[in-house]
Design a protein around this motif. Structure first.
Motif, PDB file in Angstrom:
ATOM      1  N   MET A 153       0.997  -1.209   0.066  1.00 46.99           N
ATOM      2  CA  MET A 153       0.059   0.065   0.077  1.00 46.99           C
ATOM      3  C   MET A 153       0.667   1.189   0.040  1.00 46.99           C
ATOM      4  O   MET A 153       1.351   1.718   1.058  1.00 46.99           O
ATOM      5  CB  MET A 153      -0.872   0.011   1.088  1.00 46.99           C
ATOM      6  CG  MET A 153      -2.074   1.189   1.098  1.00 46.99           C
ATOM      7  SD  MET A 153      -3.567   0.838   1.919  1.00 46.99           S
ATOM      8  CE  MET A 153      -2.919   1.129   3.695  1.00 46.99           C
ATOM      9  N   SER A 154       0.831   1.943  -1.181  1.00 47.79           N
ATOM     10  CA  SER A 154       1.746   3.073  -1.348  1.00 47.79           C
ATOM     11  C   SER A 154       1.477   4.237  -0.276  1.00 47.79           C
ATOM     12  O   SER A 154       0.507   4.450   0.010  1.00 47.79           O
ATOM     13  CB  SER A 154       1.444   3.687  -2.669  1.00 47.79           C
ATOM     14  OG  SER A 154       1.531   2.651  -3.797  1.00 47.79           O
ATOM     15  N   GLY A 206       1.610   3.844   3.007  1.00 43.64           N
ATOM     16  CA  GLY A 206       1.255   3.211   4.060  1.00 43.64           C
ATOM     17  C   GLY A 206      -0.031   4.150   4.686  1.00 43.64           C
ATOM     18  O   GLY A 206      -0.806   4.691   4.061  1.00 43.64           O
ATOM     19  N   ILE A 207      -0.003   3.949   6.011  1.00 44.13           N
ATOM     20  CA  ILE A 207      -1.165   4.528   6.723  1.00 44.13           C
ATOM     21  C   ILE A 207      -1.482   6.117   6.549  1.00 44.13           C
ATOM     22  O   ILE A 207      -2.731   6.520   6.724  1.00 44.13           O
ATOM     23  CB  ILE A 207      -1.084   4.039   8.332  1.00 44.13           C
ATOM     24  CG1 ILE A 207      -2.354   4.130   8.903  1.00 44.13           C
ATOM     25  CG2 ILE A 207      -0.082   4.850   8.868  1.00 44.13           C
ATOM     26  CD1 ILE A 207      -2.586   3.670  10.307  1.00 44.13           C
ATOM     27  N   ASP A 210      -1.130   7.810   3.733  1.00 46.50           N
ATOM     28  CA  ASP A 210      -1.995   8.149   2.723  1.00 46.50           C
ATOM     29  C   ASP A 210      -3.407   7.063   2.255  1.00 46.50           C
ATOM     30  O   ASP A 210      -3.886   7.246   1.403  1.00 46.50           O
ATOM     31  CB  ASP A 210      -1.023   7.865   1.520  1.00 46.50           C
ATOM     32  CG  ASP A 210       0.043   8.619   1.412  1.00 46.50           C
ATOM     33  OD1 ASP A 210      -0.082   9.670   1.972  1.00 46.50           O
ATOM     34  OD2 ASP A 210       0.727   8.612   0.258  1.00 46.50           O
ATOM     35  N   TRP A 211      -3.593   6.581   3.605  1.00 43.70           N
ATOM     36  CA  TRP A 211      -4.996   5.898   3.413  1.00 43.70           C
ATOM     37  C   TRP A 211      -6.023   6.639   2.909  1.00 43.70           C
ATOM     38  O   TRP A 211      -6.912   6.226   2.130  1.00 43.70           O
ATOM     39  CB  TRP A 211      -5.112   5.505   5.105  1.00 43.70           C
ATOM     40  CG  TRP A 211      -6.431   4.797   5.095  1.00 43.70           C
ATOM     41  CD1 TRP A 211      -7.633   5.254   5.827  1.00 43.70           C
ATOM     42  CD2 TRP A 211      -6.945   3.648   4.715  1.00 43.70           C
ATOM     43  NE1 TRP A 211      -8.526   4.265   6.032  1.00 43.70           N
ATOM     44  CE2 TRP A 211      -8.105   3.302   5.169  1.00 43.70           C
ATOM     45  CE3 TRP A 211      -6.239   2.502   3.624  1.00 43.70           C
ATOM     46  CZ2 TRP A 211      -8.934   2.227   4.677  1.00 43.70           C
ATOM     47  CZ3 TRP A 211      -7.005   1.606   3.499  1.00 43.70           C
ATOM     48  CH2 TRP A 211      -8.203   1.209   3.792  1.00 43.70           C
ATOM     49  N   ASN A 212      -6.185   7.964   3.166  1.00 47.65           N
ATOM     50  CA  ASN A 212      -7.195   8.824   2.728  1.00 47.65           C
ATOM     51  C   ASN A 212      -6.948   9.627   1.458  1.00 47.65           C
ATOM     52  O   ASN A 212      -7.631  10.478   1.034  1.00 47.65           O
ATOM     53  CB  ASN A 212      -7.776   9.590   3.746  1.00 47.65           C
ATOM     54  CG  ASN A 212      -8.413   8.745   4.935  1.00 47.65           C
ATOM     55  OD1 ASN A 212      -9.395   7.799   4.593  1.00 47.65           O
ATOM     56  ND2 ASN A 212      -8.355   9.032   6.059  1.00 47.65           N
ATOM     57  N   LYS A 213      -5.831   9.448   0.979  1.00 48.18           N
ATOM     58  CA  LYS A 213      -5.352  10.275  -0.418  1.00 48.18           C
ATOM     59  C   LYS A 213      -5.731   9.265  -1.606  1.00 48.18           C
ATOM     60  O   LYS A 213      -5.476   7.896  -1.388  1.00 48.18           O
ATOM     61  CB  LYS A 213      -3.957  10.430  -0.132  1.00 48.18           C
ATOM     62  CG  LYS A 213      -3.749  11.627   0.845  1.00 48.18           C
ATOM     63  CD  LYS A 213      -2.135  11.833   0.680  1.00 48.18           C
ATOM     64  CE  LYS A 213      -1.762  12.756   2.056  1.00 48.18           C
ATOM     65  NZ  LYS A 213      -0.441  13.055   1.938  1.00 48.18           N
ATOM     66  N   GLU A 214      -5.778   9.789  -2.681  1.00 48.28           N
ATOM     67  CA  GLU A 214      -6.232   8.917  -3.904  1.00 48.28           C
ATOM     68  C   GLU A 214      -4.823   8.904  -4.674  1.00 48.28           C
ATOM     69  O   GLU A 214      -4.824   7.994  -5.714  1.00 48.28           O
ATOM     70  CB  GLU A 214      -7.159   9.674  -4.723  1.00 48.28           C
ATOM     71  CG  GLU A 214      -8.707   9.416  -3.908  1.00 48.28           C
ATOM     72  CD  GLU A 214      -9.696   9.871  -5.015  1.00 48.28           C
ATOM     73  OE1 GLU A 214      -9.320  10.202  -5.993  1.00 48.28           O
ATOM     74  OE2 GLU A 214     -10.810  10.255  -4.271  1.00 48.28           O
ATOM     75  N   ILE A 215      -3.847   9.655  -4.225  1.00 43.74           N
ATOM     76  CA  ILE A 215      -2.672   9.660  -5.258  1.00 43.74           C
ATOM     77  C   ILE A 215      -1.613   8.771  -4.592  1.00 43.74           C
ATOM     78  O   ILE A 215      -1.247   8.841  -3.354  1.00 43.74           O
ATOM     79  CB  ILE A 215      -1.973  11.009  -5.259  1.00 43.74           C
ATOM     80  CG1 ILE A 215      -3.335  11.662  -6.074  1.00 43.74           C
ATOM     81  CG2 ILE A 215      -0.866  11.075  -6.343  1.00 43.74           C
ATOM     82  CD1 ILE A 215      -2.946  13.350  -6.264  1.00 43.74           C
ATOM     83  N   ALA A 216      -1.100   7.794  -5.311  1.00 44.31           N
ATOM     84  CA  ALA A 216      -0.066   6.857  -4.867  1.00 44.31           C
ATOM     85  C   ALA A 216       1.252   7.639  -4.649  1.00 44.31           C
ATOM     86  O   ALA A 216       1.569   8.548  -5.709  1.00 44.31           O
ATOM     87  CB  ALA A 216       0.103   5.502  -5.841  1.00 44.31           C
ATOM     88  N   VAL A 217       2.155   7.093  -3.900  1.00 43.24           N
ATOM     89  CA  VAL A 217       3.681   7.541  -4.010  1.00 43.24           C
ATOM     90  C   VAL A 217       4.533   6.407  -4.482  1.00 43.24           C
ATOM     91  O   VAL A 217       4.328   5.414  -4.013  1.00 43.24           O
ATOM     92  CB  VAL A 217       3.956   7.860  -2.431  1.00 43.24           C
ATOM     93  CG1 VAL A 217       5.355   8.289  -2.428  1.00 43.24           C
ATOM     94  CG2 VAL A 217       3.191   8.934  -1.809  1.00 43.24           C
ATOM     95  N   ILE A 259      -0.633  -0.191  -4.536  1.00 44.30           N
ATOM     96  CA  ILE A 259      -1.909   0.034  -4.709  1.00 44.30           C
ATOM     97  C   ILE A 259      -2.136   1.202  -3.864  1.00 44.30           C
ATOM     98  O   ILE A 259      -1.354   1.423  -2.796  1.00 44.30           O
ATOM     99  CB  ILE A 259      -3.057  -1.053  -4.572  1.00 44.30           C
ATOM    100  CG1 ILE A 259      -2.768  -1.607  -3.205  1.00 44.30           C
ATOM    101  CG2 ILE A 259      -2.968  -2.129  -5.504  1.00 44.30           C
ATOM    102  CD1 ILE A 259      -3.829  -2.625  -2.633  1.00 44.30           C
ATOM    103  N   THR A 260      -3.004   2.041  -3.913  1.00 40.73           N
ATOM    104  CA  THR A 260      -3.390   3.395  -3.222  1.00 40.73           C
ATOM    105  C   THR A 260      -4.287   2.665  -2.068  1.00 40.73           C
ATOM    106  O   THR A 260      -4.928   1.590  -2.295  1.00 40.73           O
ATOM    107  CB  THR A 260      -4.148   4.314  -4.047  1.00 40.73           C
ATOM    108  OG1 THR A 260      -5.368   3.883  -4.492  1.00 40.73           O
ATOM    109  CG2 THR A 260      -3.106   4.891  -5.213  1.00 40.73           C
ATOM    110  N   VAL A 301       0.199  -4.820   2.393  1.00 43.03           N
ATOM    111  CA  VAL A 301       1.083  -4.709   3.332  1.00 43.03           C
ATOM    112  C   VAL A 301       1.397  -3.412   3.612  1.00 43.03           C
ATOM    113  O   VAL A 301       1.075  -2.488   2.512  1.00 43.03           O
ATOM    114  CB  VAL A 301       2.615  -5.295   2.970  1.00 43.03           C
ATOM    115  CG1 VAL A 301       3.464  -5.063   3.883  1.00 43.03           C
ATOM    116  CG2 VAL A 301       2.300  -6.738   2.606  1.00 43.03           C
TER     117      VAL A 301
END
Lengths: 191, 73
Positions: free
Chosen positions: A13-14, A16-17, A19-26, B13-14, B72
């Motif tokens: 999960m890009s 991590g926690i 960015d849980w509520n963000k739509e853009i991946a890092v 994944i986001t 993960v």
């Protein structure tokens, strides 16, 4: 680590926690936390391991220069030094397993560096992973994840190795990587 | 020294895509795996996530179902 042990549906999960509520991946799509898996020869494993130790040493030296905490600075300097011992172990193992009495310089220039061409520099890698270098938690977490990859490589190599002495060396290095992880985890707990 | 050879592709994944995966596969078939330290987990974690700190992961893989979808973080 998981992908090399029969787990097929693994997702990183890009961000991590945080960015849980963000739509853009890092980070890029193809950069993950898993080592390549399982089909390397013993010689290739040693070469890759040596390159990994070199990368780890560079990484720790970089980090030692960047953190403010004297305790973290000291730890990174020690971890950097230990990687030299791992390289010595691996070179000895290479000589024994191949029968080639190659010098450290030749091994590095003729075997290790060509196998690393096309990859990322430590700085480029850091830029892609994008840790907050002002955050010791970020730096230590990144170090922990890299050590986990080193541990994974050595454990799988040891599992495949049928030669008792080289297997023992790989297991010893794996145990030292595990000890590194414990030290890093302890330091994270103090933050 | 270069790092590329140490990494193989893995699905990134986001957070939004993770939520969609749970919706598609069903909550029972997806595990959020938190590999941070226990103190970080206590401070904040995703609801229902499993904690296995990175330093313990290689010795605790048998606690995970290889057939499940594991996210993960």
């Amino acid at each position: 680590m998981l992908s090399g042990r029969g787990f097929k549906n693994i997702y990183n999960m890009s961000g991590g926690i945080r960015d849980w509520n963000k739509e853009i991946a890092v980070g890029p799509q193809d950069l993950g936390l898993h080592l390549f898996s399982g089909s390397e020869s013993a010689e290739e494993t040693i070469i890759i391991g040596f390159g990994l130790e070199e990368g780890l040493r560079e990484f720790y030296l970089d980090m030692a220069a960047q953190v403010d905490s004297p305790e973290a600075k000291n730890l990174f300097a020690k971890l950097a030094d230990i990687e030299i011992h791992h390289q010595e172990h691996l070179l000895k193992l290479y000589r024994e397993s191949t029968g080639k009495n190659v010098s450290l310089e030749d091994f590095r220039s003729e075997k290790v560096q060509p196998s690393m061409e096309g990859g990322l520099t430590t700085q480029q890698y850091l830029q892609l992973y994008n840790p907050d270098l002002g955050s010791e938690l970020d730096i230590l977490s990144l170090a922990l994840s890299i050590e986990a990859q080193a541990l994974d490589l050595y454990l799988r190599a040891a599992d495949r190795d049928t030669d008792q002495s080289s297997r023992a060396v790989l297991q010893q290095i794996a145990n030292e990587e595990r000890a590194h992880m414990a030290r890093l985890a302890e330091l994270i707990d103090t933050l | 020294m270069k790092w590329k050879q140490f990494f193989t592709p893995v699905s990134n994944i986001t957070g939004e895509e993770a939520k969609q995966l749970v919706a598609d596969k069903g909550a029972d078939n997806v595990v959020y795996l938190d590999v941070r330290q226990p103190k970080e987990y206590e401070n904040a974690h995703l609801p229902g996530s499993r904690l296995i700190p990175m330093g313990e992961l290689d010795r605790r893989l048998d606690e995970l179902d290889p057939d499940s979808h594991i996210i993960v973080y």
